[in-house]
Write a protein that holds these residues in place. Structure first.
Motif, short mmCIF file in Angstrom:
data_model
loop_
_atom_site.label_atom_id
_atom_site.label_comp_id
_atom_site.label_asym_id
_atom_site.label_seq_id
_atom_site.Cartn_x
_atom_site.Cartn_y
_atom_site.Cartn_z
N SER A 4 -16.37 -1.13 2.97
CA SER A 4 -16.35 -1.03 1.52
C SER A 4 -17.73 -0.68 0.98
O SER A 4 -18.28 -1.39 0.17
N PHE A 5 -18.27 0.42 1.46
CA PHE A 5 -19.55 0.87 0.92
C PHE A 5 -19.38 1.23 -0.55
O PHE A 5 -18.44 1.93 -0.91
N ALA A 30 -12.64 3.88 5.10
CA ALA A 30 -12.10 2.73 4.38
C ALA A 30 -10.96 2.05 5.13
O ALA A 30 -10.60 0.93 4.81
N TYR A 31 -10.42 2.71 6.16
CA TYR A 31 -9.25 2.15 6.82
C TYR A 31 -9.52 0.81 7.48
O TYR A 31 -8.64 0.00 7.64
N GLY A 74 -10.13 11.89 1.52
CA GLY A 74 -9.58 11.30 2.73
C GLY A 74 -9.99 9.85 2.99
O GLY A 74 -9.17 8.98 3.14
N TRP A 75 -11.30 9.59 3.06
CA TRP A 75 -11.84 8.23 3.25
C TRP A 75 -11.34 7.47 4.46
O TRP A 75 -10.84 6.35 4.35
N SER A 80 0.86 -1.17 0.00
CA SER A 80 0.00 0.00 0.00
C SER A 80 0.90 1.22 0.00
O SER A 80 2.11 1.11 -0.15
#
Lengths: 359, 359
Positions: free
Chosen positions: B272-273, B267-268, B263-264, B65
């Motif tokens: 997973s919308f 998701a961290y 930013g999200w 990542s």
């Protein structure tokens, strides 16, 4: 009085449009011999364009969007080329002028000297709101001016220049490469020295992608896109013509600092695949920008008309069209185009309404 | 020999991390009296930062990542402030220097003269890869230099300058406004003359958003975001701290040509919308860009340190911190921070490892 056949917007589709969404109507007439004054003219349409974005206009008028909704029981509108067959002495057009612009889909067009365009349409069309005289010194087929040298060609040309930030040696992915936007985008990317991966939905189309210069071309129905991206990617510039689930896959194969040019044809039918991996925007510091061609019209229109028609005429840029004859066949042309299953081959779908017998 | 307590990465979490993901370990020691040469020094850590991005590092090393994975059974690393307590004669640091940088979370740090940073870490940290001496002429609490005057503050400062393209009178929406990035983003937006809408998860936090200058502040748990956007939007600049379903809603209320700063946080944790309305990018010609702070470090770092600490010290910029005492409480601090449920208030979460008894 002369019959003025029209293609009416007949019914708002639920999901995919059908032939009932349209009505070919021959009940209107026009007086081609009428006296013309105040700059008015009469245009006979030669050909009109069928494009994916039109699906978005087939909606209830109360739902606002970037493009005005089609009016029910009125002719649909879109990009067309016509020839001026009558003009008042004070018209800005002369008989024999060929004109390009957004027109109602019918045989003949009465063009008032002062065009009245409502605010919503003006906002959508931008500087295209009035008809442009096309000289065609290049001798291209008139249909080219609604395709590779028209709105779809402009879309590719302008968005590529504005958004791609392309650098020699990078990798571009262009989906729907055999469509009119994709065709031009592939050639723009190659001209900038990129390696191009492109996809289409049949082996015949895939062969054409290679003719256009694509380094890697695949059939998304039979090939494994992920395998191809893994081998030939990562993607620096992703021209999203399709969107949806494909886009989610593509995100996984974007390169650091990749750029995404936004199209999303798949959304036009109200499809709504949920893209789950937008965190890739952070992880890979991606940039995505949606656009419509009108946004860039003022900035690039002169450069476009000064360069692209010549290149098309000389064969420096290739293009492929798919012709349907007769306005009555426009619904079929539109539905085939949306489904990617044109009966007469593939490429830019248009309808020939009349021959240009004035040229 | 002196005990050198460490916070080890103990287990890769499935879904949300738990306290078992970490291990507070006191079995290591360090010789604080050792002879130092070749530019080496010893740093006593004062405080370390807990940030959402760290969740992304709690993964198997083989999954690549943008940030390096934490090494199992080794100390986790992140932003910290320490004080040099011993230094070789040829060290670039002097005893009493305060230093900021990415450090292992432990009490004492042996800093070799030539820092060896692996390639992956160097790529992630960019110009931050070595420790920076912080003068703190402003007399801020040291913790501020890992918060408002550290990585989160830089994130807001740099991304706002680089991506927002803010124009006076526009509307900004900043989610997670009470967090360290949100706090600064709100104040950046106000300084540029925007109307700011911001959200947080408790009424106490919402009151703080107003103190920071937010024109409209709401509790996303009890208020209807859509109603608020409909009344106070549309949104020109959307700072996406949360993402997911909220982002889908926000897209519906973006203005034409809106900008989205990516930013999200949601998701961290591997949530997973699926965002279904990316077509809004075309309809509204939106631009979205993801970033990590390191991308802009070189461009803005001098301006940042020259202006922000002063403004924080003078109260021209406000900030709020949430302190946990003792390295053994870092797991709780981290889990509370991810859940947005800090026991000791809210704001930038950090752990005080030691008092700065050398100052």
């Amino acid at each position: 009085m002369t019959t003025n056949a029209q293609l009416l917007f007949n019914a708002i589709p639920k999901g995919e449009p059908t032939s009932d969404s349209f009505k070919y109507d021959t009940s209107s007439t026009i007086d081609l011999e009428q006296e013309l004054s105040n700059g008015a003219s009469i245009v006979k349409l030669i050909c009109v364009s069928l494009d994916p974005y039109m699906r978005g206009r087939m909606r209830p008028a109360e739902i606002k969007s970037y493009s005005p909704a089609f009016e029910l029981h009125k002719p649909i509108t879109g990009h067309g080329i016509g020839v001026v067959i009558r003009a008042a002495a004070d018209s800005k057009y002369k008989v024999g002028d060929h004109v390009y612009g957004t027109v109602p889909y019918q045989q003949y067009l009465f063009v008032p000297g002062q065009q009245t365009v409502d605010e919503e349409t003006k906002k959508f069309l931008g500087p295209q709101a009035s008809l442009r005289v096309i000289k065609n010194e290049e001798g291209l087929p008139w249909s080219a001016y609604i395709g590779a040298a028209g709105m779809p060609g402009k879309t590719a040309f302008m968005a590529w220049k504005e958004i791609a930030d392309a650098k020699k040696g990078e990798v571009a992915f262009i989906s729907a490469g055999s469509g009119p936007v994709g065709q031009m985008a592939i050639q723009m990317a190659k001209a900038d020295g990129l390696k191009v991966i492109s996809s289409a939905g049949s082996d015949e189309k895939v062969a054409f992608l290679k003719e256009l210069g694509a380094d890697v071309a695949f059939n998304y129905k039979t090939d494994d896109a992920k395998k191809i991206f893994a081998e030939h990617g990562p993607i620096d510039v992703n021209w999203v013509n399709v969107g949806g689930k494909s886009f989610e896959e593509e995100l996984e194969f974007m390169n650091l600092h990749g750029r995404i040019i936004g199209g999303w044809i798949s959304a036009y039918n109200g499809q709504s695949f949920g893209v789950r991996n937008l965190f890739q925007f952070v992880a890979k510091r991606l940039m995505m920008r949606g656009f419509i061609v009108g946004d860039f019209e003022t900035k690039y229109v002169d450069e476009f008309y000064a360069t692209i028609p010549k290149k098309l005429a000389f064969g420096d840029l290739k293009f492929k069209e798919c012709k349907y004859t007769g306005l009555e066949n426009a619904p079929k042309a539109f539905l085939d185009m949306l489904a990617g299953k044109q009966s007469g081959g593939f490429g830019k779908v248009f309808v020939q309404i009349s021959d240009d017998d004035t040229a």
